[in-house]
Design a protein around this motif. Structure first.
Motif, PDB file in Angstrom:
ATOM      1  N   GLU A   1      50.136 -31.135 -15.235  1.00 56.58           N
ATOM      2  CA  GLU A   1      50.740 -32.097 -14.315  1.00 56.58           C
ATOM      3  C   GLU A   1      49.990 -32.128 -12.990  1.00 56.58           C
ATOM      4  O   GLU A   1      49.805 -33.195 -12.393  1.00 56.58           O
ATOM      5  CB  GLU A   1      52.207 -31.734 -14.080  1.00 56.58           C
ATOM      6  CG  GLU A   1      53.089 -31.826 -15.313  1.00 56.58           C
ATOM      7  CD  GLU A   1      53.345 -33.253 -15.746  1.00 56.58           C
ATOM      8  OE1 GLU A   1      53.123 -34.161 -14.919  1.00 56.58           O
ATOM      9  OE2 GLU A   1      53.764 -33.463 -16.904  1.00 56.58           O
TER      10      GLU A   1
ATOM     11  N   LYS B   1      71.750 -28.025 -13.615  1.00 56.73           N
ATOM     12  CA  LYS B   1      70.589 -27.133 -13.665  1.00 56.73           C
ATOM     13  C   LYS B   1      70.811 -26.018 -14.682  1.00 56.73           C
ATOM     14  O   LYS B   1      69.908 -25.655 -15.441  1.00 56.73           O
ATOM     15  CB  LYS B   1      70.349 -26.538 -12.278  1.00 56.73           C
ATOM     16  CG  LYS B   1      69.001 -25.865 -12.095  1.00 56.73           C
ATOM     17  CD  LYS B   1      67.898 -26.893 -11.985  1.00 56.73           C
ATOM     18  CE  LYS B   1      66.588 -26.251 -11.595  1.00 56.73           C
ATOM     19  NZ  LYS B   1      65.497 -27.246 -11.503  1.00 56.73           N
TER      20      LYS B   1
ATOM     21  N   ALA C   1      70.513 -27.497 -18.261  1.00 54.97           N
ATOM     22  CA  ALA C   1      69.130 -27.784 -18.644  1.00 54.97           C
ATOM     23  C   ALA C   1      68.369 -26.496 -18.946  1.00 54.97           C
ATOM     24  O   ALA C   1      67.589 -26.427 -19.907  1.00 54.97           O
ATOM     25  CB  ALA C   1      68.433 -28.579 -17.542  1.00 54.97           C
TER      26      ALA C   1
ATOM     27  N   GLU D   1      60.242 -27.785 -10.911  1.00 55.65           N
ATOM     28  CA  GLU D   1      61.095 -28.966 -10.844  1.00 55.65           C
ATOM     29  C   GLU D   1      61.588 -29.373 -12.230  1.00 55.65           C
ATOM     30  O   GLU D   1      62.628 -30.009 -12.366  1.00 55.65           O
ATOM     31  CB  GLU D   1      60.347 -30.128 -10.189  1.00 55.65           C
ATOM     32  CG  GLU D   1      60.154 -29.956  -8.692  1.00 55.65           C
ATOM     33  CD  GLU D   1      59.656 -31.232  -8.036  1.00 55.65           C
ATOM     34  OE1 GLU D   1      59.579 -32.266  -8.741  1.00 55.65           O
ATOM     35  OE2 GLU D   1      59.340 -31.195  -6.836  1.00 55.65           O
ATOM     36  N   ASP D   2      60.840 -29.022 -13.247  1.00 52.63           N
ATOM     37  CA  ASP D   2      61.212 -29.286 -14.630  1.00 52.63           C
ATOM     38  C   ASP D   2      61.494 -27.950 -15.299  1.00 52.63           C
ATOM     39  O   ASP D   2      60.717 -26.996 -15.174  1.00 52.63           O
ATOM     40  CB  ASP D   2      60.076 -30.023 -15.348  1.00 52.63           C
ATOM     41  CG  ASP D   2      60.490 -30.539 -16.714  1.00 52.63           C
ATOM     42  OD1 ASP D   2      61.502 -30.042 -17.250  1.00 52.63           O
ATOM     43  OD2 ASP D   2      59.807 -31.412 -17.254  1.00 52.63           O
ATOM     44  N   GLU D   3      62.634 -27.865 -16.015  1.00 51.30           N
ATOM     45  CA  GLU D   3      62.996 -26.588 -16.646  1.00 51.30           C
ATOM     46  C   GLU D   3      61.988 -26.153 -17.687  1.00 51.30           C
ATOM     47  O   GLU D   3      61.913 -24.971 -18.033  1.00 51.30           O
ATOM     48  CB  GLU D   3      64.389 -26.675 -17.274  1.00 51.30           C
ATOM     49  CG  GLU D   3      64.510 -27.620 -18.463  1.00 51.30           C
ATOM     50  CD  GLU D   3      64.691 -29.062 -18.033  1.00 51.30           C
ATOM     51  OE1 GLU D   3      64.683 -29.935 -18.906  1.00 51.30           O
ATOM     52  OE2 GLU D   3      64.855 -29.304 -16.815  1.00 51.30           O
ATOM     53  N   ARG D   4      61.175 -27.081 -18.213  1.00 49.07           N
ATOM     54  CA  ARG D   4      60.144 -26.707 -19.181  1.00 49.07           C
ATOM     55  C   ARG D   4      59.039 -25.876 -18.547  1.00 49.07           C
ATOM     56  O   ARG D   4      58.235 -25.275 -19.251  1.00 49.07           O
ATOM     57  CB  ARG D   4      59.558 -27.955 -19.826  1.00 49.07           C
ATOM     58  CG  ARG D   4      60.533 -28.745 -20.685  1.00 49.07           C
ATOM     59  CD  ARG D   4      59.897 -29.982 -21.256  1.00 49.07           C
ATOM     60  NE  ARG D   4      59.430 -30.879 -20.206  1.00 49.07           N
ATOM     61  CZ  ARG D   4      58.762 -32.008 -20.424  1.00 49.07           C
ATOM     62  NH1 ARG D   4      58.458 -32.358 -21.658  1.00 49.07           N
ATOM     63  NH2 ARG D   4      58.383 -32.766 -19.408  1.00 49.07           N
ATOM     64  N   GLU D   5      58.989 -25.840 -17.208  1.00 55.01           N
ATOM     65  CA  GLU D   5      57.966 -25.075 -16.501  1.00 55.01           C
ATOM     66  C   GLU D   5      58.437 -23.671 -16.139  1.00 55.01           C
ATOM     67  O   GLU D   5      57.698 -22.918 -15.511  1.00 55.01           O
ATOM     68  CB  GLU D   5      57.546 -25.828 -15.237  1.00 55.01           C
ATOM     69  CG  GLU D   5      56.913 -27.189 -15.516  1.00 55.01           C
ATOM     70  CD  GLU D   5      56.657 -27.984 -14.258  1.00 55.01           C
ATOM     71  OE1 GLU D   5      56.996 -27.468 -13.164  1.00 55.01           O
ATOM     72  OE2 GLU D   5      56.134 -29.100 -14.351  1.00 55.01           O
TER      73      GLU D   5
ATOM     74  N   ASP E   1      67.964 -32.197 -25.717  1.00 50.22           N
ATOM     75  CA  ASP E   1      68.243 -33.304 -24.795  1.00 50.22           C
ATOM     76  C   ASP E   1      69.738 -33.441 -24.515  1.00 50.22           C
ATOM     77  O   ASP E   1      70.152 -33.548 -23.359  1.00 50.22           O
ATOM     78  CB  ASP E   1      67.692 -34.614 -25.365  1.00 50.22           C
ATOM     79  CG  ASP E   1      66.171 -34.631 -25.407  1.00 50.22           C
ATOM     80  OD1 ASP E   1      65.556 -33.863 -24.638  1.00 50.22           O
ATOM     81  OD2 ASP E   1      65.596 -35.404 -26.193  1.00 50.22           O
TER      82      ASP E   1
ATOM     83  N   SER F   1      66.843 -25.397 -22.619  1.00 51.45           N
ATOM     84  CA  SER F   1      65.429 -25.082 -22.804  1.00 51.45           C
ATOM     85  C   SER F   1      65.241 -23.694 -23.395  1.00 51.45           C
ATOM     86  O   SER F   1      64.408 -23.487 -24.291  1.00 51.45           O
ATOM     87  CB  SER F   1      64.697 -25.189 -21.463  1.00 51.45           C
ATOM     88  OG  SER F   1      63.329 -24.890 -21.608  1.00 51.45           O
TER      89      SER F   1
END
Length: 407
Positions: free
Chosen positions: A134, A275, A278, A252-256, A335, A282
Motif C-alpha cells: 500500500e 474495531k 473486525a 488502519e486496516d485490520e488485515r495489517e 466480511d 480477521s
C-alpha cells in the motif's frame, strides 16, 4: 544419509514432493503474471520506474504463498495416492498390512511443516508486506518514486514550471529533446530548450533536484521588445519537488495487524465495537484457514483414489472446487463478521465444522468401508456422461465417413 528412514516413507515423500512443488510453482506463476500485467499498466499510466513493479510483486508473494501452499499440499498428496491406486501399488501396501494412517505418516509431517510456514505468513509476514504494498502504491501515485514527469507530455511542476521531455533512454537516466518554461521570482519567463539532460539528486536539500541540461538555448522575456537570448553548453536548472504527505501508519486496516496486535485489539474493552469485531473476524479467518490444512491429507486420499478399473480424474477437479469454494465461504464469513452481522466464531467455525465433517465422512468411506468410494455416485454419473459423449462423436464420425464414401 537417510538410510534410517524406512524405504516406504522415502518413496511416498518423493511421490508427494514433486507434484506439490510443481503446483506451488504453477500457482505462484499464474498469480504473479496476472498481477504483473496490471501493475505494468498501472506504473505506465503513473509514469513510474519499471523497477517498482518488481518491488510491489515481491510484497505480494507472502499473500500468494498463503493461497498456493494449501492447494499445493492437497494436490501433491492427491496425485501421489492416485498414482499408487492406478498402478495397484496401493493394493499391495494394503495387502501387507499397511493402513492408510501408516501411509499418511510422511504427508502429515509435510503438512505440519507447511502449517508452521503458513502461520508465520498469515500472522506475521503477510500483514507487514500488505502495508508495504500500500505504501509503494501511494508513493507511486504521489510522485515520491519519480513518477511525476511523463515523457511526451507537458508536466506542471510546483505551479511555476512547464516541462516536456521528448524521449527517455537508459531507464530515465538520459533525456532527449527537453523544453521548459519557467517563471522566476521577478515575474520574468524563461523558455529553455536543450538537446539532452538528466536529473541529479542534491545532498543539501532533499526537496530539490537538479535538471542538468546540455547544448541548449535560454530565451528570457524581460518585458521589453527584444527578448534576451543565451546559449549554453551546460546549465543546471533547480526544480522544487511538490510536497508529499507522509503515508499513514500501519494498522488502519485490520488485515495489517500481526498476531499480538489482533489479540490486543480484538478483545480490548476500550476499543470500539466495530474495531473489535473486525479484529476478531480477521483473527478467526486466518486461524481457520491454517487449521483446515490439517484435513487436507484426508481429503486428498478420499478424492485421489478412483474406483477399481478406472482412471477417472474427477477427484482432482472436485478437490480444487471444494478448496476454492471453502475459501470463498470463509471470506464471506470474515466480511459479515467484521460488519457485526454475525458473531465471527459462528461465521467462520460453523462452515469449518461442516466441511471437516464432510471430509472425515469421505475418508471413512474410503479407508474403512470395503469397496467404499466417497464420490462413487458422481464417478458413475461422470462415466455415463463421458460414454454418451463418446458415442455421439463416434456416430458423427461414421456419418462424415459415410458422406465421403458417397462422394
Amino acid at each position: 544419509m537417510f538410510n534410517f528412514i524406512p524405504a516406504i516413507d522415502r518413496y511416498i515423500f518423493r511421490l508427494v514432493i514433486v507434484p506439490m512443488l510443481g503446483v506451488f510453482a504453477l500457482a505462484a506463476s499464474l498469480l504473479v503474471l496476472d498481477k504483473m500485467l496490471r501493475l505494468l499498466d498501472f506504473v505506465a499510466v503513473e509514469g513510474g520506474p519499471v523497477g517498482v513493479v518488481f518491488k510491489m510483486l515481491a510484497t505480494l508473494m507472502p499473500e500468494y504463498a498463503s493461497l498456493a501452499i494449501p492447494l499445493g499440499l492437497l494436490l501433491g498428496i492427491l496425485l501421489a495416492f492416485r498414482k499408487l491406486a492406478t498402478t495397484s501399488e496401493l493394493d499391495v501396501f494394503r495387502a501387507v498390512g499397511l493402513s492408510y494412517g501408516r501411509l499418511l505418516r510422511v504427508p502429515y509431517l509435510i503438512t505440519a511443516a507447511l502449517m508452521a510456514v503458513n502461520i508465520a505468513l498469515v500472522f506475521f509476514i503477510q500483514p507487514v508486506s500488505r502495508f508495504t504494498y500500500e505504501r509503494l502504491e501511494y508513493d507511486l501515485r504521489s510522485g515520491a518514486l519519480g513518477a511525476s514527469v511523463k515523457v511526451g507530455e507537458f508536466n506542471t511542476i510546483a505551479d511555476r514550471m512547464a516541462l516536456r521531455i521528448e524521449t527517455s533512454e537508459d531507464d530515465g537516466r538520459e533525456l532527449k529533446g527537453i523544453f521548459a518554461r519557467v517563471a522566476n521570482d521577478k515575474g520574468q519567463v524563461l523558455s529553455i530548450s536543450a538537446k539532452s539532460g538528466s536529473f541529479l539528486a542534491t545532498t543539501d536539500d532533499p526537496d530539490t533536484i537538479i535538471l542538468r541540461l546540455t547544448d541548449g538555448t535560454i530565451v528570457q522575456d524581460t518585458g521589453q521588445q527584444d527578448p534576451r537570448v543565451l546559449t549554453f553548453t551546460r546549465h543546471d536548472l533547480p526544480i522544487d519537488l511538490p510536497a508529499i504527505e507522509e503515508f499513514r501508519s500501519r494498522g488502519e486496516d485490520e488485515r495489517e495487524y500481526i498476531l499480538p496486535e489482533l489479540l490486543r485489539m480484538g478483545w480490548a474493552d476500550d476499543e470500539p465495537r466495530s474495531k473489535r469485531a473486525a479484529s476478531q473476524a480477521s483473527f478467526n479467518f486466518r486461524l481457520v484457514e491454517v487449521v483446515m490444512m490439517a484435513l487436507m491429507p484426508l481429503l486428498a486420499v478420499a478424492l485421489g483414489i478412483p474406483p477399481k478399473r478406472s482412471t477417472s480424474a474427477l477427484g482432482v477437479f472436485i478437490s480444487i472446487v471444494m478448496v476454492v469454494a471453502y475459501h470463498k465461504v470463509n471470506q464471506y464469513g470474515e466480511d459479515v463478521g467484521a460488519l457485526g452481522m454475525v458473531d465471527p466464531l459462528l461465521a467462520l467455525w460453523v462452515p469449518f465444522l461442516l466441511f471437516a465433517s464432510l471430509i472425515l465422512w469421505m475418508y471413512y468411506r474410503v479407508a474403512f468401508v470395503p469397496g467404499g468410494q466417497a464420490i462413487g455416485a458422481l464417478e458413475n454419473w461422470f462415466s455415463k456422461i463421458a460414454k454418451r459423449i463418446g458415442k455421439l462423436f463416434r456416430r458423427r464420425r461414421r456419418v462424415v465417413v459415410g458422406e465421403e464414401g458417397e462422394d
